[in-house]
Design a protein around this motif. Structure first.
Motif, PDB file in Angstrom:
ATOM      1  N   GLY A   1      -9.336  13.341  19.493  1.00  0.00           N
ATOM      2  CA  GLY A   1      -9.500  12.110  18.731  1.00  0.00           C
ATOM      3  C   GLY A   1      -9.224  10.841  19.511  1.00  0.00           C
ATOM      4  O   GLY A   1      -9.481   9.735  19.008  1.00  0.00           O
ATOM      5  N   MET A   2      -8.721  10.964  20.738  1.00  0.00           N
ATOM      6  CA  MET A   2      -8.418   9.786  21.537  1.00  0.00           C
ATOM      7  C   MET A   2      -9.680   9.046  21.976  1.00  0.00           C
ATOM      8  O   MET A   2      -9.662   7.838  22.157  1.00  0.00           O
ATOM      9  CB  MET A   2      -7.595  10.174  22.763  1.00  0.00           C
TER      10      MET A   2
ATOM     11  N   PHE B   1     -12.343   8.548  20.201  1.00  0.00           N
ATOM     12  CA  PHE B   1     -12.705   7.661  19.106  1.00  0.00           C
ATOM     13  C   PHE B   1     -11.786   6.446  19.053  1.00  0.00           C
ATOM     14  O   PHE B   1     -12.239   5.320  18.812  1.00  0.00           O
ATOM     15  CB  PHE B   1     -12.655   8.419  17.782  1.00  0.00           C
ATOM     16  N   MET B   2     -10.503   6.658  19.281  1.00  0.00           N
ATOM     17  CA  MET B   2      -9.560   5.546  19.267  1.00  0.00           C
ATOM     18  C   MET B   2      -9.834   4.582  20.414  1.00  0.00           C
ATOM     19  O   MET B   2      -9.746   3.355  20.251  1.00  0.00           O
ATOM     20  CB  MET B   2      -8.126   6.073  19.353  1.00  0.00           C
ATOM     21  N   GLN B   3     -10.183   5.110  21.574  1.00  0.00           N
ATOM     22  CA  GLN B   3     -10.524   4.253  22.710  1.00  0.00           C
ATOM     23  C   GLN B   3     -11.754   3.416  22.397  1.00  0.00           C
ATOM     24  O   GLN B   3     -11.806   2.220  22.727  1.00  0.00           O
ATOM     25  CB  GLN B   3     -10.748   5.107  23.955  1.00  0.00           C
TER      26      GLN B   3
ATOM     27  N   LEU C   1     -12.722   2.538  19.402  1.00  0.00           N
ATOM     28  CA  LEU C   1     -12.339   1.588  18.354  1.00  0.00           C
ATOM     29  C   LEU C   1     -11.611   0.385  18.937  1.00  0.00           C
ATOM     30  O   LEU C   1     -11.907  -0.767  18.574  1.00  0.00           O
ATOM     31  CB  LEU C   1     -11.449   2.303  17.330  1.00  0.00           C
ATOM     32  N   PHE C   2     -10.675   0.613  19.842  1.00  0.00           N
ATOM     33  CA  PHE C   2      -9.909  -0.493  20.419  1.00  0.00           C
ATOM     34  C   PHE C   2     -10.735  -1.313  21.416  1.00  0.00           C
ATOM     35  O   PHE C   2     -10.357  -2.442  21.731  1.00  0.00           O
ATOM     36  CB  PHE C   2      -8.660   0.043  21.112  1.00  0.00           C
TER      37      PHE C   2
ATOM     38  N   LEU D   1      -1.432  -0.094  23.499  1.00  0.00           N
ATOM     39  CA  LEU D   1      -2.555   0.717  23.034  1.00  0.00           C
ATOM     40  C   LEU D   1      -3.096   1.616  24.140  1.00  0.00           C
ATOM     41  O   LEU D   1      -3.469   2.766  23.887  1.00  0.00           O
ATOM     42  CB  LEU D   1      -3.670  -0.197  22.507  1.00  0.00           C
TER      43      LEU D   1
ATOM     44  N   TYR E   1      -7.536  -4.180  27.027  1.00  0.00           N
ATOM     45  CA  TYR E   1      -7.305  -2.754  26.801  1.00  0.00           C
ATOM     46  C   TYR E   1      -8.139  -1.898  27.758  1.00  0.00           C
ATOM     47  O   TYR E   1      -7.634  -0.928  28.337  1.00  0.00           O
ATOM     48  CB  TYR E   1      -7.649  -2.413  25.351  1.00  0.00           C
TER      49      TYR E   1
ATOM     50  N   THR F   1      -3.168   5.781  23.903  1.00  0.00           N
ATOM     51  CA  THR F   1      -4.449   6.492  23.887  1.00  0.00           C
ATOM     52  C   THR F   1      -4.831   7.044  25.250  1.00  0.00           C
ATOM     53  O   THR F   1      -5.971   7.468  25.445  1.00  0.00           O
ATOM     54  CB  THR F   1      -5.561   5.543  23.404  1.00  0.00           C
TER      55      THR F   1
END
Length: 317
Positions: free
Chosen positions: A125-126, A128-130, A132-133, A115, A197, A119
């Motif tokens: 959009g990365m 937001f993904m960071q 989220l994870f 992950l 992560y 990311t």
């Protein structure tokens, strides 16, 4: 005046100056040491109260038999340890703990690394993904365990609803001996992946971008750049995460207590939960302390082994 006397007159002031400077240096160093210990005093007091005193108390209690109120009843010496080494239940709990560590630690590291690599780019959009994870790190063990208990529910849970939706029979996640330890492990992986992560992503961000630019010029693709650049330079971070994850897995308690309480049929009875049962359910604080000290020795041994054999493959530069 002889030559020797003239040399002595020249050397004596230098010796007095050196002696004065030395006394001044050691006096300043002594004051700095006292000041440093003064700043450390609050932390040392807290460590003494919450770490060193309980450790000394556990060593003391492990040599005695106690009554249900925790009071010293009789001196046992090393009988508590001998009883522990002859106990099949203790070896079963060690086996369960080893399987639980094997299920969770490599999975957390691999998924966290995957992950973090996906990311790490600055694509839109990365961020937001960071976020989220990283969210699982904000949840406590109790909150995460209650959430997953509802998802593991045999009739109203999300996972069985998914299985029924694709035509598969439902699974008794927490009550089936074949699935109980795996279910707790899945929940633990999800709970710990946030911290792993974040640490691995921070390690990737510390790698200079110039190295990737040079690799692109040489014709290296993303996978080759990751294997030849990212992974070697990330090895200190992976080494740190591995040690912390192993220690955390061996000391796991909250999710086992909430989800399965060591069952079914002791298939999730990890060592820490067996210590809890021995000390606070059976009120055998002597044998419970002995188990805790043996667990401490096992964690220390695992850490030394990791440092001895795996640190050689770590590249700090």
């Amino acid at each position: 005046m002889s030559q020797l006397e003239r040399e002595l007159l020249t050397v004596r002031p230098r010796l007095r100056t050196m002696a004065h400077s030395r006394r001044r240096f050691f006096g300043t160093a002594w004051k700095e040491q006292l000041l440093g210990y003064g700043f450390l005093a609050p932390s040392l007091v807290l460590f003494g109260i919450f770490l060193f005193y309980p450790l000394a108390k556990s060593v003391y209690l492990s040599l005695y038999l106690t009554d249900p109120r925790g009071r010293i009843a009789a001196f046992a010496g090393f009988d508590n340890y001998m009883e522990l080494l002859r106990s099949g239940a203790f070896y079963d709990s060690l086996k369960v703990t080893g399987l639980f560590t094997l299920y969770t630690v490599p999975t957390v590291i691999v998924w966290g690394l995957l992950l973090a690599a996906l990311t790490h780019s600055r694509t839109r959009g990365m961020r937001f993904m960071q976020l989220l994870f990283s969210m699982p790190v904000a949840l406590s063990v109790g909150t995460a365990s209650v959430m997953w208990m509802m998802m593991f529910h045999p009739t109203a849970g999300m996972w069985n609803a998914i299985l029924e939706g694709i035509g598969l029979p439902p699974v008794h996640w927490l009550t089936d001996p074949k699935w109980a330890l795996a279910s707790v492990s899945i929940m633990t992986v999800w709970m710990n992946i946030g911290f792993t992560y974040i640490v691995l992503l921070s390690g990737l961000k510390g790698i200079p971008e110039e190295l990737y630019d040079s690799a692109k010029i040489d014709g290296a693709g993303p996978i080759r750049s990751f294997l030849r650049i990212s992974l070697p330079l990330l090895s200190p971070t992976v080494f740190f995460v591995g040690i912390v994850s192993v220690i955390g897995a061996v000391q796991s308690f909250g999710q086992v207590h909430i989800l399965t309480k060591g069952g079914p049929m002791h298939h999730t009875d990890v060592v820490v939960y067996s210590i809890y049962q021995e000390a606070f359910i059976n009120y055998r604080f002597g044998t419970g302390s002995a188990r805790a000290l043996v667990l401490f020795a096992i964690v220390l041994l695992l850490t030394v082994i990791q440092y001895r054999f795996f640190e050689r493959k770590v590249h700090y530069q």
